[in-house]
Motif scaffolding. Structure first.
Motif, PDB file in Angstrom:
ATOM      1  N   VAL A 188      -0.864  -7.344 -18.672  1.00  0.00           N
ATOM      2  CA  VAL A 188       0.029  -6.182 -18.765  1.00  0.00           C
ATOM      3  C   VAL A 188       1.377  -6.597 -19.361  1.00  0.00           C
ATOM      4  O   VAL A 188       1.944  -5.906 -20.215  1.00  0.00           O
ATOM      5  CB  VAL A 188       0.219  -5.525 -17.390  1.00  0.00           C
ATOM      6  N   GLY A 189       1.890  -7.733 -18.907  1.00  0.00           N
ATOM      7  CA  GLY A 189       3.143  -8.238 -19.453  1.00  0.00           C
ATOM      8  C   GLY A 189       3.052  -8.483 -20.948  1.00  0.00           C
ATOM      9  O   GLY A 189       3.962  -8.125 -21.711  1.00  0.00           O
ATOM     10  N   LEU A 190       1.928  -9.070 -21.396  1.00  0.00           N
ATOM     11  CA  LEU A 190       1.733  -9.297 -22.828  1.00  0.00           C
ATOM     12  C   LEU A 190       1.644  -7.971 -23.581  1.00  0.00           C
ATOM     13  O   LEU A 190       2.137  -7.853 -24.707  1.00  0.00           O
ATOM     14  CB  LEU A 190       0.453 -10.100 -23.067  1.00  0.00           C
ATOM     15  N   PHE A 191       1.002  -6.983 -22.964  1.00  0.00           N
ATOM     16  CA  PHE A 191       0.898  -5.664 -23.582  1.00  0.00           C
ATOM     17  C   PHE A 191       2.291  -5.068 -23.791  1.00  0.00           C
ATOM     18  O   PHE A 191       2.575  -4.472 -24.841  1.00  0.00           O
ATOM     19  CB  PHE A 191       0.040  -4.740 -22.710  1.00  0.00           C
ATOM     20  N   PHE A 237       3.896 -12.548 -13.249  1.00  0.00           N
ATOM     21  CA  PHE A 237       2.474 -12.472 -12.912  1.00  0.00           C
ATOM     22  C   PHE A 237       1.763 -13.813 -13.118  1.00  0.00           C
ATOM     23  O   PHE A 237       0.856 -14.156 -12.346  1.00  0.00           O
ATOM     24  CB  PHE A 237       1.790 -11.371 -13.723  1.00  0.00           C
ATOM     25  N   ILE A 238       2.176 -14.556 -14.132  1.00  0.00           N
ATOM     26  CA  ILE A 238       1.589 -15.891 -14.300  1.00  0.00           C
ATOM     27  C   ILE A 238       1.969 -16.773 -13.119  1.00  0.00           C
ATOM     28  O   ILE A 238       1.149 -17.550 -12.602  1.00  0.00           O
ATOM     29  CB  ILE A 238       2.080 -16.536 -15.620  1.00  0.00           C
ATOM     30  N   ASN A 239       3.223 -16.648 -12.667  1.00  0.00           N
ATOM     31  CA  ASN A 239       3.717 -17.489 -11.575  1.00  0.00           C
ATOM     32  C   ASN A 239       2.923 -17.279 -10.290  1.00  0.00           C
ATOM     33  O   ASN A 239       2.719 -18.227  -9.507  1.00  0.00           O
ATOM     34  CB  ASN A 239       5.199 -17.193 -11.327  1.00  0.00           C
ATOM     35  N   ILE A 240       2.467 -16.040 -10.073  1.00  0.00           N
ATOM     36  CA  ILE A 240       1.672 -15.765  -8.863  1.00  0.00           C
ATOM     37  C   ILE A 240       0.173 -15.709  -9.187  1.00  0.00           C
ATOM     38  O   ILE A 240      -0.635 -15.291  -8.363  1.00  0.00           O
ATOM     39  CB  ILE A 240       2.129 -14.457  -8.176  1.00  0.00           C
ATOM     40  N   ARG A 241      -0.166 -16.112 -10.414  1.00  0.00           N
ATOM     41  CA  ARG A 241      -1.557 -16.257 -10.857  1.00  0.00           C
ATOM     42  C   ARG A 241      -2.366 -14.963 -10.698  1.00  0.00           C
ATOM     43  O   ARG A 241      -3.442 -14.952 -10.120  1.00  0.00           O
ATOM     44  CB  ARG A 241      -2.237 -17.442 -10.173  1.00  0.00           C
ATOM     45  N   ILE A 242      -1.812 -13.890 -11.239  1.00  0.00           N
ATOM     46  CA  ILE A 242      -2.554 -12.630 -11.345  1.00  0.00           C
ATOM     47  C   ILE A 242      -2.783 -12.393 -12.836  1.00  0.00           C
ATOM     48  O   ILE A 242      -1.886 -11.928 -13.551  1.00  0.00           O
ATOM     49  CB  ILE A 242      -1.788 -11.457 -10.701  1.00  0.00           C
ATOM     50  N   TYR A 243      -3.967 -12.724 -13.307  1.00  0.00           N
ATOM     51  CA  TYR A 243      -4.248 -12.735 -14.734  1.00  0.00           C
ATOM     52  C   TYR A 243      -4.106 -11.348 -15.369  1.00  0.00           C
ATOM     53  O   TYR A 243      -3.488 -11.196 -16.424  1.00  0.00           O
ATOM     54  CB  TYR A 243      -5.648 -13.296 -14.984  1.00  0.00           C
ATOM     55  N   HIS A 244      -4.659 -10.321 -14.728  1.00  0.00           N
ATOM     56  CA  HIS A 244      -4.586  -8.995 -15.315  1.00  0.00           C
ATOM     57  C   HIS A 244      -3.148  -8.470 -15.359  1.00  0.00           C
ATOM     58  O   HIS A 244      -2.774  -7.726 -16.273  1.00  0.00           O
ATOM     59  CB  HIS A 244      -5.505  -8.032 -14.553  1.00  0.00           C
ATOM     60  N   GLY A 245      -2.334  -8.870 -14.391  1.00  0.00           N
ATOM     61  CA  GLY A 245      -0.921  -8.520 -14.448  1.00  0.00           C
ATOM     62  C   GLY A 245      -0.230  -9.202 -15.620  1.00  0.00           C
ATOM     63  O   GLY A 245       0.620  -8.599 -16.294  1.00  0.00           O
ATOM     64  N   PRO A 267      -5.053 -12.390 -26.916  1.00  0.00           N
ATOM     65  CA  PRO A 267      -4.754 -11.637 -28.140  1.00  0.00           C
ATOM     66  C   PRO A 267      -5.168 -10.166 -28.068  1.00  0.00           C
ATOM     67  O   PRO A 267      -4.550  -9.314 -28.704  1.00  0.00           O
ATOM     68  CB  PRO A 267      -5.535 -12.381 -29.241  1.00  0.00           C
ATOM     69  N   VAL A 268      -6.208  -9.847 -27.273  1.00  0.00           N
ATOM     70  CA  VAL A 268      -6.620  -8.445 -27.139  1.00  0.00           C
ATOM     71  C   VAL A 268      -5.480  -7.620 -26.548  1.00  0.00           C
ATOM     72  O   VAL A 268      -5.094  -6.575 -27.085  1.00  0.00           O
ATOM     73  CB  VAL A 268      -7.888  -8.311 -26.269  1.00  0.00           C
ATOM     74  N   ALA A 269      -4.920  -8.073 -25.424  1.00  0.00           N
ATOM     75  CA  ALA A 269      -3.829  -7.333 -24.775  1.00  0.00           C
ATOM     76  C   ALA A 269      -2.614  -7.238 -25.685  1.00  0.00           C
ATOM     77  O   ALA A 269      -1.962  -6.187 -25.776  1.00  0.00           O
ATOM     78  CB  ALA A 269      -3.452  -8.014 -23.458  1.00  0.00           C
ATOM     79  N   PHE A 270      -2.320  -8.321 -26.367  1.00  0.00           N
ATOM     80  CA  PHE A 270      -1.128  -8.378 -27.219  1.00  0.00           C
ATOM     81  C   PHE A 270      -1.256  -7.429 -28.405  1.00  0.00           C
ATOM     82  O   PHE A 270      -0.376  -6.601 -28.660  1.00  0.00           O
ATOM     83  CB  PHE A 270      -0.927  -9.816 -27.691  1.00  0.00           C
ATOM     84  N   TYR A 271      -2.368  -7.535 -29.130  1.00  0.00           N
ATOM     85  CA  TYR A 271      -2.502  -6.762 -30.364  1.00  0.00           C
ATOM     86  C   TYR A 271      -2.955  -5.324 -30.124  1.00  0.00           C
ATOM     87  O   TYR A 271      -2.695  -4.450 -30.952  1.00  0.00           O
ATOM     88  CB  TYR A 271      -3.464  -7.475 -31.321  1.00  0.00           C
ATOM     89  N   LEU A 272      -3.616  -5.075 -29.000  1.00  0.00           N
ATOM     90  CA  LEU A 272      -4.026  -3.710 -28.698  1.00  0.00           C
ATOM     91  C   LEU A 272      -2.819  -2.803 -28.513  1.00  0.00           C
ATOM     92  O   LEU A 272      -2.871  -1.595 -28.808  1.00  0.00           O
ATOM     93  CB  LEU A 272      -4.899  -3.692 -27.438  1.00  0.00           C
TER      94      LEU A 272
END
Length: 436
Positions: A113-116, A102-110, A58-63
């Protein structure tokens, strides 16, 4: 080619067509936004995260709302509201592709970014659509129209956890046990890679649908509306002043910030809250839907009574009182009963946005787009207030943490509904109907 329309309270035109189009957009808002609750549960397992790290969803999404709402208002001044809504859908599609990849390759911070980026598209979409529906008809009955939009939003919100649960979270308790009992790190990673990959095609399909919707909006008969003509400053005794001369708007920004925070706590955090009692994952993954059902009930009541029996501002105050009562109920009970009180907050929260938004932009005239952007920035409360909760519950009991976060928020919302929305409105004070 769209015609330009100046809506005034005396107009008696039909709003049905535009409302149906905007209703579809609010359905999209709801589906995408209320995926955050089950997504938090998903990433916690898929990336082996603690609560604080999982709540970066939610931080990435709402920020993104906070960062991009003001730029969105500038874009809207160039594109108009209609093309701005379509552009927002295109940006959301790009974010959905990024998130799935990014989820598919399991890069959480990526993935964050997608959610942002998804949130960025929603920021543009919401900065256009909320004032649009508020000034499409008389501002004093805007809560009714926004409540209809809210029903579209929360129907999608209620469906989202079930759809996501069926496509992605099916058998999550069994998978959790398999991951915990995996004989090697490689075996555990294989299980988690397979689990993370479940989200890829649903998000690719979402991206394609968003592109199609954007094309549909551009080609639709949705009229343009000029806020300066539809939301005259004279209605509240202002004329030719800067945006800083509207205290009811600035107080409304804080009110919306706190409201979105408590809404996300009741909707997205309810699964983590239920896990605090040791409830099974296969149950907690659906808890967000129960909050959405509570909100749907609240919208139904709001549509029936506003403004026929009660003004939108008074109903806002009543809703805040219910929020305090339900938060206390969640604290003094345990297990599923406590979770039920948290879900009941959906009923209390339902009519808050429909009331706060039109009250805050009333009489803003030429400043309506900028005020809308500032209010949309207030959505960042959905990022920050849950973070206060997850950090606080590390040092005190999670139920007490929930109570300490929720009650002060509802008390301020109560203040805004009773008095804050009227500050600085000289004409509104002298001409307001009884009961406001």
């Amino acid at each position: 080619m769209a015609t330009t329309q100046t809506a005034t309270p005396s107009q008696h035109t039909s709003y049905l067509g535009p409302m149906l189009i905007i209703g579809v957009l609010f359905f999209i808002f709801g589906f995408v936004t209320w995926l955050n609750g089950p997504l938090t549960i998903f990433v916690k397992l898929a990336f082996n995260l603690d609560d604080v790290s999982a709540f970066l969803i939610p931080v990435a999404f709402y920020l993104s709302y906070f960062c991009l709402a003001l730029p969105s208002s500038m874009v809207l001044r160039r594109t108009g509201m209609k093309k701005g809504m379509a552009l927002g859908l295109f940006v959301m599609a790009i974010g959905a592709v990024l998130f799935g990849e990014f989820i598919n390759i399991r890069i959480y911070h990526g993935a964050l970014v997608g959610l942002f980026v998804i949130g960025a598209g929603l920021s543009l979409l919401q900065t256009a659509s909320n004032p649009y529906i508020s000034i499409l008809g008389p501002i004093d009955s805007a809560a009714q129209r926004i409540a209809f939009m809210g029903i579209c939003n929360k129907v999608a919100g209620a469906l989202a956890p079930f759809v996501f649960g069926a496509l992605v979270l099916n058998g999550i308790d069994t998978l959790d046990q398999q991951v915990k009992s995996a004989p090697t790190a490689a075996a555990r990673d294989l299980l988690l890679n397979s689990f993370a990959a479940r989200v890829y095609w649903p998000y690719m399909a979402m991206a394609a649908l968003l592109v199609l919707l954007a094309i549909w909006v551009v080609r639709s008969s949705l009229p343009e509306i000029k806020p300066a003509g539809a939301n005259d400053e004279q209605a509240i005794g202002h004329s030719g002043r800067s945006i800083f001369s509207f205290p009811h708007m600035w107080l409304g920004v804080l009110c919306l910030f706190l409201y979105v925070g408590v809404e996300v706590m009741a909707g997205d955090a309810i699964g983590i809250y239920g896990q605090g009692f040791g409830l099974p994952l296969d149950s907690t993954k659906h808890f967000t839907s129960y909050t959405m059902l509570g909100m749907l009930a609240g919208y139904g009541v709001g549509l029936l009574v506003i403004p026929r029996f009660i003004s939108q501002q008074r109903y806002l105050a009543v809703s805040a009182i219910l929020g305090v009562a339900f938060a206390i109920g969640a604290y003094v009970t345990h297990g599923y009963a406590s979770v039920a009180f948290v879900a009941a907050l959906g009923f209390a929260n339902a009519m808050m946005w429909p009331a706060i938004f039109p009250l805050a932009i009333k009489g803003l005239g030429k400043h309506t787009e900028a005020a809308s952007a500032l209010l949309i920035m207030g959505i960042v409360g959905g990022a920050l207030i849950p973070q206060v909760f997850v950090h606080l519950k590390q040092v005190i009991d999670f139920q007490l943490a929930f109570l300490c976060v929720m009650v002060p928020c509802y008390l301020y919302i109560l203040y805004y509904g009773v008095a804050g929305h009227r500050i600085g409105q000289t004409a509104a004070r002298s001409s307001a109907p009884q009961g406001t």
